[in-house]
Design an enzyme around this catalytic site. Sequence first.
Site, mmCIF file in Angstrom:
data_model
loop_
_atom_site.group_PDB
_atom_site.id
_atom_site.type_symbol
_atom_site.label_atom_id
_atom_site.label_comp_id
_atom_site.label_asym_id
_atom_site.label_seq_id
_atom_site.Cartn_x
_atom_site.Cartn_y
_atom_site.Cartn_z
ATOM 1 N N ASP A 84 18.777 21.800 -14.127
ATOM 2 C CA ASP A 84 19.544 20.693 -14.731
ATOM 3 C C ASP A 84 20.977 21.179 -14.938
ATOM 4 O O ASP A 84 21.262 21.863 -15.923
ATOM 5 C CB ASP A 84 18.881 20.299 -16.063
ATOM 6 C CG ASP A 84 19.593 19.155 -16.751
ATOM 7 O OD1 ASP A 84 20.489 18.531 -16.143
ATOM 8 O OD2 ASP A 84 19.248 18.874 -17.926
ATOM 9 N N HIS A 130 24.655 7.894 -18.512
ATOM 10 C CA HIS A 130 23.512 7.860 -17.580
ATOM 11 C C HIS A 130 23.840 7.098 -16.302
ATOM 12 O O HIS A 130 22.958 6.513 -15.670
ATOM 13 C CB HIS A 130 22.279 7.255 -18.267
ATOM 14 C CG HIS A 130 21.704 8.152 -19.319
ATOM 15 N ND1 HIS A 130 20.811 7.726 -20.277
ATOM 16 C CD2 HIS A 130 21.894 9.471 -19.573
ATOM 17 C CE1 HIS A 130 20.497 8.745 -21.062
ATOM 18 N NE2 HIS A 130 21.142 9.810 -20.659
ATOM 19 N N ASP A 190 0.820 -1.218 0.000
ATOM 20 C CA ASP A 190 0.000 0.000 0.000
ATOM 21 C C ASP A 190 0.857 1.272 0.000
ATOM 22 O O ASP A 190 0.405 2.334 0.413
ATOM 23 C CB ASP A 190 -0.977 0.000 1.192
ATOM 24 C CG ASP A 190 -0.246 -0.067 2.514
ATOM 25 O OD1 ASP A 190 1.001 -0.168 2.508
ATOM 26 O OD2 ASP A 190 -0.923 -0.014 3.559
ATOM 27 N N TYR A 219 34.217 12.708 -23.427
ATOM 28 C CA TYR A 219 34.275 11.442 -22.681
ATOM 29 C C TYR A 219 35.294 10.554 -23.379
ATOM 30 O O TYR A 219 35.069 10.136 -24.521
ATOM 31 C CB TYR A 219 32.890 10.772 -22.660
ATOM 32 C CG TYR A 219 31.794 11.762 -22.303
ATOM 33 C CD1 TYR A 219 31.488 12.039 -20.973
ATOM 34 C CD2 TYR A 219 31.119 12.475 -23.302
ATOM 35 C CE1 TYR A 219 30.528 12.990 -20.645
ATOM 36 C CE2 TYR A 219 30.164 13.429 -22.988
ATOM 37 C CZ TYR A 219 29.865 13.686 -21.659
ATOM 38 O OH TYR A 219 28.921 14.629 -21.338
ATOM 39 N N GLU A 248 27.237 21.971 -17.753
ATOM 40 C CA GLU A 248 25.841 22.210 -18.170
ATOM 41 C C GLU A 248 25.230 23.352 -17.383
ATOM 42 O O GLU A 248 25.251 23.349 -16.153
ATOM 43 C CB GLU A 248 25.014 20.930 -17.946
ATOM 44 C CG GLU A 248 23.527 21.118 -18.222
ATOM 45 C CD GLU A 248 22.728 19.819 -18.114
ATOM 46 O OE1 GLU A 248 23.125 18.924 -17.354
ATOM 47 O OE2 GLU A 248 21.686 19.735 -18.794
ATOM 48 N N ASP A 251 25.780 15.536 -12.339
ATOM 49 C CA ASP A 251 24.666 16.065 -13.123
ATOM 50 C C ASP A 251 23.441 15.959 -12.227
ATOM 51 O O ASP A 251 22.926 14.854 -12.004
ATOM 52 C CB ASP A 251 24.503 15.248 -14.411
ATOM 53 C CG ASP A 251 23.432 15.826 -15.335
ATOM 54 O OD1 ASP A 251 22.624 16.658 -14.883
ATOM 55 O OD2 ASP A 251 23.395 15.426 -16.513
ATOM 56 N N HIS A 305 26.513 13.142 -27.492
ATOM 57 C CA HIS A 305 25.146 13.610 -27.197
ATOM 58 C C HIS A 305 24.943 15.028 -27.724
ATOM 59 O O HIS A 305 25.893 15.674 -28.175
ATOM 60 C CB HIS A 305 24.843 13.520 -25.696
ATOM 61 C CG HIS A 305 25.748 14.308 -24.797
ATOM 62 N ND1 HIS A 305 25.662 15.674 -24.661
ATOM 63 C CD2 HIS A 305 26.756 13.924 -23.967
ATOM 64 C CE1 HIS A 305 26.556 16.088 -23.786
ATOM 65 N NE2 HIS A 305 27.252 15.042 -23.352
ATOM 66 N N ARG A 325 31.610 17.171 -18.361
ATOM 67 C CA ARG A 325 30.468 17.877 -18.953
ATOM 68 C C ARG A 325 30.262 19.150 -18.141
ATOM 69 O O ARG A 325 30.472 19.139 -16.922
ATOM 70 C CB ARG A 325 29.203 17.007 -18.947
ATOM 71 C CG ARG A 325 27.983 17.697 -19.530
ATOM 72 C CD ARG A 325 26.834 16.734 -19.907
ATOM 73 N NE ARG A 325 26.253 16.033 -18.788
ATOM 74 C CZ ARG A 325 26.496 14.776 -18.477
ATOM 75 N NH1 ARG A 325 27.303 14.041 -19.215
ATOM 76 N NH2 ARG A 325 25.914 14.208 -17.430
ATOM 77 N N GLU A 371 25.066 22.078 -22.726
ATOM 78 C CA GLU A 371 25.805 21.059 -21.997
ATOM 79 C C GLU A 371 26.799 20.252 -22.840
ATOM 80 O O GLU A 371 26.652 19.042 -22.996
ATOM 81 C CB GLU A 371 24.826 20.112 -21.313
ATOM 82 C CG GLU A 371 23.696 19.573 -22.194
ATOM 83 C CD GLU A 371 22.774 18.617 -21.431
ATOM 84 O OE1 GLU A 371 23.274 17.627 -20.887
ATOM 85 O OE2 GLU A 371 21.561 18.893 -21.389
ATOM 86 N N HIS A 389 13.546 17.290 -19.708
ATOM 87 C CA HIS A 389 13.594 17.344 -21.175
ATOM 88 C C HIS A 389 12.214 17.847 -21.575
ATOM 89 O O HIS A 389 11.270 17.073 -21.717
ATOM 90 C CB HIS A 389 13.894 15.963 -21.781
ATOM 91 C CG HIS A 389 15.285 15.498 -21.474
ATOM 92 N ND1 HIS A 389 15.771 14.269 -21.810
ATOM 93 C CD2 HIS A 389 16.330 16.122 -20.867
ATOM 94 C CE1 HIS A 389 17.034 14.154 -21.414
ATOM 95 N NE2 HIS A 389 17.387 15.260 -20.830
ATOM 96 N N HIS A 436 18.763 20.823 -24.545
ATOM 97 C CA HIS A 436 17.350 20.474 -24.763
ATOM 98 C C HIS A 436 16.503 21.559 -24.131
ATOM 99 O O HIS A 436 16.979 22.319 -23.277
ATOM 100 C CB HIS A 436 17.036 19.102 -24.140
ATOM 101 C CG HIS A 436 17.567 18.957 -22.731
ATOM 102 N ND1 HIS A 436 16.892 19.423 -21.641
ATOM 103 C CD2 HIS A 436 18.723 18.427 -22.248
ATOM 104 C CE1 HIS A 436 17.589 19.172 -20.538
ATOM 105 N NE2 HIS A 436 18.728 18.583 -20.870
HETATM 106 N N1 GLY Z 1 20.254 15.451 -16.683
HETATM 107 C C1 GLY Z 1 19.746 15.101 -17.939
HETATM 108 C C2 GLY Z 1 20.339 15.890 -18.998
HETATM 109 O O1 GLY Z 1 21.306 16.589 -18.788
HETATM 110 O O2 GLY Z 1 19.828 15.929 -20.085
HETATM 111 MN MN MN Z 2 21.873 17.262 -16.870
HETATM 112 MN MN MN Z 3 20.391 18.396 -19.577
#
Ligand code: GLY
Ligand code: MN
Ligand code: MN
Length: 451
Positions: free
Chosen positions: A275, A247, A41, A400, A419, A264, A358, A417, A396, A369, A362
């Site tokens: 973010d 990730h 529950d 790597y 960001e 991150d 990447h 990175r 960002e 996102h 975004h």
């Molecule tokens: N933390 C997810 C991204 O940077 O897109």
């Molecule tokens: Mn991020």
């Molecule tokens: Mn991000």
Amino acid sequence: MMAGGACAAVHASRRARLTAQMQPGAVAVLSTAPEVIRNGDSDYPYRHDSYFYYLTGFTEPESVLVLVAALGERPARAVLFCREKNIEREIWDGFRYGPEAARSAFGFDEAYPIGELDARMADLLADAPALYYALGHGASLDAQVSGWLKAVRARARTGVSAPSTTHHLLALLDEMRLLKDEHEAALMARAGLISGQAHLRAMRATRPGMFEYEIEAELLHEFRRNGAQFPAYTPIVASGPNACVLHYNANNRRVLDDELVLIDAGCEFDGYAGDITRTYPANGTFSAPQRTLYELVLRAQEAALAAIKPGNPYSAIHDAAVRVLTEGMFDLGLLDRQKAGSLDDAIAARAYTQFYMHGTGHWLGMDVHDVGAYRDVSLAEKPSRSLLAGMALTVEPGIYVRPAEGVPERFWHIGIRIEDDVLVTHDGCRILTASAPKGVAEIETLMQETR
Ligand code: GLY
Ligand code: MN
Ligand code: MN
């Protein structure tokens, strides 16, 4: 969470902007998110649906908003369906508004118990020319809509007609959500500030030998003590080689002395996400190869930020970062000029993706996102859309370096990175996450002060 009051006017004005775009007399229906059982529950922490919250500010589960667009002299109406007051349940689970208090606090025209939704929809949809809802968002919603339409059609002989058209409600809302209003910009600035302070705290607390989760605890502490409700996504605290796993979020490794830590993490404050990524040396001083790569990523981020202004295509941000990174990869021997050819050839062949795989950002908003199209699909070639003041996004770039033949060994296992979150302004952008240090000297001074 915000409730009613001054915010009620903000949500009402968003509803008015939405209904003004609908067919006259049409009806829109939008549910909030369901509660999700974790086991037995116990539920997962409840998080409202972002679209629903955008139009209501109301955070209780089991709620549905129905909007009826104006038709001639008949004004638009906003109708909420929500849980009834229930003393027994409130003793166990806490306060719930109930329809009448929700109506007056949040500024709806009418409000009814959620149990009356199906019965009342037949009346609300009678003679409406069109229905707007989240098309294709699950069989149960589609079945519910079918049931309502069937109920209206069953009354055809009384002279009532059912909507003959359906529209995708979320397509209209995606475009609205893409441009942040002042209320949203203020909340995003707060989410950015708290998220940045959490990174600062994590840097100060880091010592070689700590576990990644101990650093994560510093982030969570700073989020919560400032009133943020949740992390906006699962925090990544990646030391040493873990930084090359994009990730990674096990956060259970011991941090070694000469390693970088990539974090991150961002909080969600009153429904809006921060973010941020920062990368710093565990012992407070960058080694020469770490510093070289770090400064390259920082230059790429500066170039990307400089590409942000109204009228520029969204793709210019990534293009700017890729150009600086690829040039740096050549200079540092990560990419072989003989094999890759000119800078333009290497970019066209996407040679950089060995080390930068990447995108450079975004849309950001209630969802980390966030919603909104990245391309203009009204044109056959689907060009990248132009930036407009009020859009919010992340910037960002990263690098790597996994061990591979021909890759200089001094860079192996380094992942970086950087960001930030930005809001597009009339002549450029405003960085919302400047509270997290990112200059080499700034980071080193800060960390050495706390040792
Ligand atoms: N933390 C997810 C991204 O940077 O897109
Ligand atoms: Mn991020
Ligand atoms: Mn991000």
